[in-house]
Structure formats: C-alpha cells, structure tokens
Design an enzyme around this catalytic site. Structure first.
Site, PDB file in Angstrom:
ATOM      1  N   LYS A   1       0.839  -1.195   0.000  1.00  0.00           N
ATOM      2  CA  LYS A   1       0.000   0.000   0.000  1.00  0.00           C
ATOM      3  C   LYS A   1       0.876   1.247   0.000  1.00  0.00           C
ATOM      4  CE  LYS A   1      -3.961   2.040   2.478  1.00  0.00           C
ATOM      5  NZ  LYS A   1      -4.888   1.885   3.618  1.00  0.00           N
TER       6      LYS A   1
ATOM      7  N   SER B   1     -10.076  -0.351   7.076  1.00  0.00           N
ATOM      8  CA  SER B   1      -9.513  -0.188   5.731  1.00  0.00           C
ATOM      9  C   SER B   1      -8.790  -1.392   5.174  1.00  0.00           C
ATOM     10  CB  SER B   1      -8.570   1.021   5.705  1.00  0.00           C
ATOM     11  OG  SER B   1      -9.312   2.217   5.816  1.00  0.00           O
TER      12      SER B   1
ATOM     13  N   SER C   1      -9.737   2.030   2.827  1.00  0.00           N
ATOM     14  CA  SER C   1      -8.837   2.731   1.928  1.00  0.00           C
ATOM     15  C   SER C   1      -7.856   1.825   1.195  1.00  0.00           C
ATOM     16  CB  SER C   1      -8.064   3.786   2.722  1.00  0.00           C
ATOM     17  OG  SER C   1      -7.240   3.174   3.709  1.00  0.00           O
TER      18      SER C   1
END
EC number: 6.3.5.7
Length: 490
Positions: free
Chosen positions: A78, A177, A153
C-alpha cells in the site's frame, strides 16, 4: 495445472523449493499478469519491474530452502508504507514526488524474509475513505465487478490480490480499511492487535488507530504473512513487547467447545438482509463444527462512528501539519509570501476529503470545543472497549458482518460523506478498542462477496486464525474466483 496467479503462497513456495520454477520466472509471470489485468483493475500506482527482477535473480543465485517460506514470492505494498527508493505518495498530490531515503520497519521485515516487492498499491488519499475513490491519481475497480468500488482505503491492496496480480499485499487499517475491502473482494484481510506490527514508516492518519496488516486469498497464507511482519520495534513507541507466535504452524482447525458471541447490534438496522442471512448461515457452520454461538450485546457500539470521526480527524489534523510545501512534496507556484506558500500548497495539494477531515479535527480540538467533542469522544471510546472486555470474559471470539452491504456502484456514495462514513460502522469499534479483527469470505449476495468479521481478544490472533481456518475448511467460498481470475460469474 492451474496458472501461477491462482496458486497460494504455500503452493508457490513448494514450486520454488523443488525448482520447478525460479524466482525470476515467478516474478516475470507476476509482472506479466499485472500488465494484463491492470487496464481493468487499476490497483497499482507504480510497478517496480527492474528492481523486482534484480532481487529475484539474486535470490535464484542464493537458493531457497524449505524453511524460507516466503522467499522469492511477490508482494504488493500500500502506498502509505514508506519504501526506500520507491515513490511513496499516500495517493496524494501533495506527496506526488516523495522518494523516501529509508524503509518502514515492515519493509525491512519484508526484505529480510526474501519477499519481492513488485509495486505500490492505490488507496484513498492518506487512507481517508472507504472506496478508493479519493485517490488523487486513479480509480481502482472491484475484482468481481468493475462497475463496483473495491472498498477502501486499502482498495488497491485488496483488488490486486483478488485479481491475481499478487498473492499477498500489505494494507493499513484505521477504521476498517483492510477488512472492508477484503470483504468487498472476497479475500482474507487481517487487522492485527494495535501494537502487534510496527507503525514506523507508515504515513500516519490517526496514530492511536492505524495498524498494518496482510491481505491474502486464504487463511494460512495470511497467518504466514502476519508472523513475518510482526514483532517489537524500538522505533515505534506504541509497539508491543510480545512474543510473535508462528501463526501458520499452530493452525489446527479444531474449534470444538469454542464460545463465539454474535452481537445483536451487528445484525440490526442498516444491515442488508442478504448479508445478514450469510452471517447467520456462518454462525450455523460454526455450531456444526462444535462451537457455541450465542447472542450478546455491545450497547455502545452505536456511538462508534461518531467517536471515530472526532478522534481520527483530530489526530489527522495534527499529523498532516507536516505537509506544508516547504520540506518535501508539492509546493504551489503562485505565491507572494510565506503564508501563501503554506495555504496554497495545502489547498492545492490536499483533496476534498482530506481537507474535510482536517477542518473537522481542528474544530474538535479548538478552544471551547475540546471538552464537548474530543474529550467526550475519548470517554465513550473507553465505554466501547469495556463492552468488548465484558463479552470476552465469557466468549473466545465475536463474529458479525464485516460491512453492512456488498460492494456498491462506483460514484454512488462519493458525494455523500455521511453515507460513506456509516459504511464502516461494523469495523470502527475494533480499532477504537485496539483489538484484532479479520474478514474472511462467507458467501455471496447478488453475485458479490460477503465478508464475515471475526474479532478476537488483544494479541489472540491465533484463536481467530484457527476459527477462520475451520470455517474455510468447512466451506468453499475462498475457492470461488471472479471472472478475471478464470472463475464463473455468481
């Protein structure tokens, strides 16, 4: 023989050890797969082709032993996890050119295990959002239906795994997330106990809530990955001095006599009926496996969303002060004085959602409002934790839906922040209490995956993995593949 992109970490490891494939061949196949499906998924912000192949060649020269369980395997990261020499933007214009000179602690551990980083994954800007529609750079799509959101996210991290681009990715979870995008994409996502994994080098959103964790296609792979990235880190003041179990080694699938709680609040108003039905079916599966499943109450969980958006936004307003257009990142070209550099750089560099949360947090911390909002939110946070503690006096685990619905249409909620915020009502309390939580596939609704959330006691990820492993062995949901992976549409 199935394609490499359909195989688990364990299967790929066996192929590497037996020298049926080389690390270089696996890395090249991964890069080819990314190139093939990226136009449909848009999960990656950058692909590190040359460095990945270079690392793979070095590993082939060294060789891979049977005990090096992750060596030579590909991983996606990420883009809010700092990676030395690789652009790290947190999907924000304000960090569009940030090339770090150091690695996050989890990246040091990734490298020490021999995992090969193949790129950085898309996300909501600074991890603020639940659909990955707040990225400054691109819109990631759901692996099962490209007209649906991938969740957020960590939407890029989930979609990349579910689409077969990588077998493993790292995400971060502040209010759901990792778990919510794992649910939306039909994979396994683990948010470990707060303090289990170092946050050093994670670009902070809300420091008392953020936690890094792995996303995979099955439970054993997830357990392998969590063991690899966990452990005490003196560079992180919130890191826990706790022994890290070999989670995969102690997976036994035996849950005979386990006591599992199902909160009535998790099946109440706002939860889609078909999602609710899948969770009740999952509860029945646990009963057939020998566990007791009983209804309980978490009365203060209904305040979780309100508490979260005060605390998280307040911490974000403080953490994001450092992005000022002076030291690194985006700087406005139109300015006449120092104040304009600050104001215009932040105005132009931050997206709408980030600015909304900075304003909310600044208000909550301001003189005259601190006691009414931030202090009160902290007090209710304690009540939420106490609810969990009371349940865990009697029960081993808590289960429920990961998200109130399946993945929704792209663009359908982005203009309505309140609706977007409420979609995290089932995951947020776990972060507020610092507990571990995971999502595993539990069936389908309208052709889209439904996630089952499993919540454990502090630092008891092993019990969660055992329950998830038992459920996985008793069902076939994790074997179902989206059409992009060669599966049949549900």
């Amino acid at each position: 023989m199935s394609e490499l992109y359909q195989k688990s970490l364990s299967d790929l490891h066996d192929l590497l050890v037996k020298k049926e494939i080389s690390a270089t061949e696996l890395t090249q196949a991964t890069l080819d797969r990314i190139e093939k499906v990226e136009p449909n998924v848009d999960a990656f912000l950058s692909v590190t082709k040359s460095s990945a192949l270079e690392q793979a060649e070095k590993i082939d020269q060294e060789g891979i032993s049977e005990s090096e369980l992750l060596k030579g395997l590909p991983i996606g990261i990420k883009d809010n996890i700092v990676t030395k020499g690789i652009l790290t933007t947190a999907a924000s214009k304000i960090l569009h050119n940030f090339n770090p000179i150091y690695d996050a602690t989890v990246m040091e551990r990734v490298k020490s295990t021999g995992l090969i980083t193949v790129g950085k994954l898309n996300m909501d800007e600074f991890a603020m959002g639940g659909s990955t529609e707040n990225s400054s750079f691109k819109q990631t799509k759901n692996a099962w239906n490209h007209t649906k959101v991938p969740g957020g996210s960590s939407g890029g991290s989930a979609a990349a795994v579910a689409s077969g681009e990588v077998p493993l990715s790292l995400g971060s979870d502040t209010g759901g997330s990792i778990r919510q995008p794992a649910s939306f994409n039909g994979i396994v996502g683990m948010k470990p106990t707060y303090g289990r994994v170092s946050r050093f080098g994670l670009i902070a959103f809300a420091s008392s809530l953020d936690q890094i964790g792995p996303l995979t296609r099955n439970v054993r792979d997830n357990a392998l990955a969590l063991t690899a990235i966990s452990g005490f880190d003196e560079k992180d003041g919130t890191s826990a001095k706790r022994e890290v179990p070999d989670f995969a080694k102690y997976l036994n699938g035996d849950i005979q006599g386990m006591k599992i709680a199902l909160p009535k609040e998790y099946l109440g108003e706002g939860i889609d009926e078909k999602v609710k039905q899948r969770i009740l079916e999952a509860a029945e599966t646990f009963r057939k496996l020998g566990a007791t499943v009983e209804e309980v109450s978490l009365p203060h969980s209904k305040y979780g969303v309100a508490v979260y958006y005060i605390i998280a936004s307040s911490e974000a307003s403080s953490n994001l002060q450092r992005f000022d257009g002076i030291r690194y990142g985006y700087r406005t070209e139109q300015h006449d004085n120092l104040e304009e550099v600050y104001v215009k750089s932040r105005t132009e560099g931050f997206g709408e959602e980030v600015k909304r949360r900075i304003m909310l947090g600044t208000f909550s911390l301001s003189a005259g409002y601190y006691d009414a909002y931030f202090k009160k939110a902290g007090q209710v946070r304690t009540l939420i934790l106490q609810d969990f503690q009371k349940v865990f006096e009697t029960y081993d685990l808590i289960i429920g839906p990961t998200a109130p619905t399946v993945a929704y249409d792209l663009g359908s909620n982005i203009a309505d922040p309140i609706t977007m915020y409420l979609s995290d009502l089932l995951t947020i309390p776990v972060n507020l209490a610092g507990l571990p939580g995971m999502s595993i596939p539990a069936g389908f609704s309208d052709g889209l995956p439904v996630g089952l959330q499993i919540i454990g006691k502090h630092f008891d990820e092993q019990t969660m993995y055992n329950a998830a492993f038992a459920f996985e062995n008793a069902t076939a949901f994790h074997k179902e593949l989206p059409s992009i992976m060669g599966g049949v549409a549900k």
